[in-house]
Design a protein around this motif. Structure first.
Motif: not given
Length: 309
Positions: A109, A186, A116, A183, A113, A280
């Motif tokens: 990720d 992105k 975070d 999450n 992305k 995903s």
């Protein structure tokens, strides 16, 4: 003239499902290279216990981020994100398609992305949690995380003290679950991602894991772990396949019990991988026995669809 779109083919799935084999076949077909997103395979001292690609497999396609670090190096997901994006920028100058393979969901990720963003918390919290780990053991931290953030408890590598402490310091420092900061939108990447997932029935996955562990033992896992005993307190070695054998050498466990614990803990790890990867978005899932030709056709269709937009 518009620049050609670059594509990262990300291969995901639980451990022992056949991701390495597929990645090499795809790299050969698309005449490209592979970057690894398996955080355990970064370390050159850990080869057998991490099921790293064999010499023959490494020779079949150019691999990056395999055995490029030492267990003595400080290396985390933030460092990996930076290095992987730099490497992809370089590879995309030569290839329109690059393959990424690995079972470390956080690292996958991070590339696709971006990481975070988390609020700053007092360093005293980490110090307190580290003392708690030393005095009360890992189970104490695991229980605390389960109470404060069930979602993170179900998805992160709960046998990894570093990951648990990271999640807990956010929970304690902010009063909010660690998972609530995940999450986020992105980051913009200069490539498109096509995700290919491999799956099998759970019992079949577990059977493959058990057989893989037996193969590791036959290939010299005990000798590898024995050579690392002087460094057993390093974070990189506090992982499945190593910590159990350390207990055998310490005289705490029998060899048979240590091996059974490796199998059990690897099965638990696979379960967490599946939980993570099921989230995903847009992944194309295939049975682990699917013909490579079928997977290549799906990728080509995706490439064609994107070009027609």
């Amino acid at each position: 003239m518009k620049a050609k779109t670059k594509y990262l083919i990300s291969i995901i799935g639980p451990t022992a499902i056949g991701k390495t084999s597929l990645s090499i076949k795809l790299a050969e077909h698309f005449n490209t290279e592979i970057i690894s997103a398996d955080s355990r395979q970064f370390f050159k001292e850990m080869q057998i216990g991490t099921a790293a690609p064999t010499i023959k497999e490494l020779a079949a396609a150019n691999h990056h981020f395999i055995h490029h670090k030492s267990i003595h190096d400080e290396y985390n997901v933030g460092s990996y994100e930076r290095d992987a994006i730099d490497k992809l920028d370089s590879l995309f100058n030569m290839h329109n398609v690059v393959i990424m393979v690995g079972g470390s969901g956080l690292y996958v990720d991070a590339v696709i992305k971006g990481l975070d963003d988390f609020p700053d918390v007092s360093p005293n919290i980490r110090e307190h949690l580290t003392k708690q780990l030393k005095n009360e053991g890992l189970e104490s931290l695991q229980k605390q995380l389960k109470d404060l953030d069930q979602t993170s408890y179900n998805t992160i590598a709960i046998d990894n003290p570093h990951r648990i402490i990271r999640a807990l310091e956010i929970c304690v420092g902010t009063g909010k679950p660690y998972s609530s900061f995940l999450n986020q939108p992105k980051k913009q990447r200069n490539f498109e991602t096509i995700t290919i997932g491999l799956f099998a029935e759970r019992e079949l996955i577990y059977d493959r894991i058990n057989k893989r562990v037996d193969i590791m033992v036959n290939e010299g896992l005990l000798d590898e772990v024995k050579s690392l005993i002087p460094h057993k307190n390093l974070n990189a070695l506090n992982t499945v396949g190593y910590k159990e054998i350390f207990k055998y050498f310490d005289g705490e466990w029998s060899l048979d019990f240590a091996i059974s614990e490796i199998k059990k803990n690897t099965r638990r790890f696979a379960k967490r991988q599946l939980t993570w990867f099921k989230k995903s978005e847009g992944a194309h899932w295939f049975d682990y026995l699917a013909e490579t030709k079928q997977i290549i056709e799906t990728i080509k269709e995706k490439l064609k669809d994107d070009k027609s937009k």
